[in-house]
Design an enzyme around this catalytic site. Sequence first.
Site, short mmCIF file in Angstrom:
data_model
loop_
_atom_site.label_atom_id
_atom_site.label_comp_id
_atom_site.label_asym_id
_atom_site.label_seq_id
_atom_site.Cartn_x
_atom_site.Cartn_y
_atom_site.Cartn_z
N LEU A 31 32.91 -28.26 -25.56
CA LEU A 31 32.39 -29.55 -26.14
C LEU A 31 33.24 -29.66 -27.61
CD1 LEU A 31 28.51 -28.84 -26.03
CD2 LEU A 31 29.97 -30.40 -24.76
N ASP A 145 27.47 -27.81 -46.05
CA ASP A 145 28.47 -28.45 -45.44
C ASP A 145 28.04 -29.65 -44.92
OD1 ASP A 145 31.02 -29.33 -44.91
OD2 ASP A 145 31.00 -27.85 -43.16
N LYS A 147 27.52 -33.48 -43.68
CA LYS A 147 28.58 -34.58 -43.79
C LYS A 147 28.08 -35.37 -42.32
CE LYS A 147 32.02 -31.55 -41.75
NZ LYS A 147 33.34 -30.86 -41.87
#
Lengths: 297, 243
Positions: A31, A145, A147
């Site tokens: 993936l 993190d 985003k």
Amino acid sequence: MWIPDAVLDHVREVTDEPDLSATKYRIVRALGRGGMGAVFAAHDAELDREVAIKVSTGARASGDLCERLRAEARVIARLEHPGIVPVHDVGVLPDGRVYYVMKLVRGERLDEWARGRDVRVVLRSFRRICEAVSFAHAHGVVHRDLKPENVMVGAFGEALVMDWGIAADASRPDPAVAVAVAGTPAYMAPEQARGDVDARADVYSLGAVLSFLVGRDAPKPLASIVRRATAERADDRYASAADLAEDVGRYLDVEPVRAHRESITERVARFATRHRVILSLVGAYVLLRVLMFVFAR
Amino acid sequence: MRDVTGSNDARFPTTRGSAVRGARSGDAVERERSWSVLVAGYWKPAYKHVRVRWSASREDAEDAIQSFFLRAMEKSFFADFDPARARFRTFFRVCLDRHVADAVKARGREKRGGAVATLSLDFDSADDELARAGAAAWESPEECFDREWRRNVFAIAIDALRAECADGREVVFTIFERYDLCEGARPTYEELARDLGLPVSTVTNHLSYARRALRRIVVSKLEEVTANDDELADETKHLLGAR
């Protein structure tokens, strides 16, 4: 011996494929690949369902990356929330790499999903992201993190916050994580670059995500929300992700947002928008009366 | 002439742990063995790098590689390596470039061929590989060096796998070679099973074993050419997995 480029790429790929033969999982497809590990879709032979497996890229079980992957799995396991992907299992492969199994999220990344979509629909999903992050903060976990690439959105607009690999967990402080400068510069709070992080660093990142979602031509109240969330000084930001979500909610409900001081014109415009149905009915009634008066003469 | 691995056909020398650290060891035997590991792991990408980055003729590139390793051993070039600042691979390339730049400057002062050939290295095979890979297609000399380094590590590891399977498990390597090292259309598991007179499940099990063994060997080779666990993890991540 000579190895052509195509063969080299193939060998690199198959050599990195985790050996799951001792587990009930079978790799279906790759993936993606991140800083700490690779993620595969796999089939759980016992429960007959697809899952996602993240495998560390570290070479040994005792390696730093493997430890961090274990820590990531533990953090996610503690955060049972509809906006956070659940972890089912953690283990070690025969070659020493650590893996954890989680729900396979079917959907799109936030940045791809939001493209061309109605801003109010996008803002509703953004509020769900804030709620998930707020839940993590209440449990002492700072994501660090956030985003658009780390959020998946499902078929019904449900948002799932992913990739907790560099999260700071107050209940298990890790000096290495605490001082490490990690994150994505475009979405990172200024103090995060100095290794000084609390929940308000996530508020900054959420503000940067909101800025990405609403674009440069955002209405003034939304732009003010972005400005407050991404203030240089942490003290000038929203105190929490919940406060940010609340202000976005006010905007959606056409109420005055806390981050923005309205002018008279804006207030009138908002009043007109909020009560447009009643105003339309009153307008139609007045028009009708005028017409009746004119034709009655 | 120093007896080190000059081609991938020879056995890759082994050390106990990191050859980067071993090259600075006080034990002469360990130091010698570590240098052999570093030369075997790096000479080919280094030679190709000098040919591409510096547009060097074959003779100049051969001289540069010979003199580089000779001086690196004599002057302990790699003693200054700090794993906190860079990967050893990057540090090695910077040292090499500095050495070649000095050699270019000094070219007017000494005759070519000044370096004494001390290493037995198969430059013919390196040139042949360079011609096959098509240097013009590479985006930068640094990428060329990295790619050739990856190719060299895998070439060494595959040779080690072949040697490991020579003790009665030749069929394991045959299956790996015919399936994973195949350049054209890959045969199906059924075709391989029919050709080798084996059940399909045995073919897939052997293939899986070979891939696991190759990964183990690659990681052990990386352990030798890196300085610590962090660099090892970093290089493992860099080396494994298709882009």
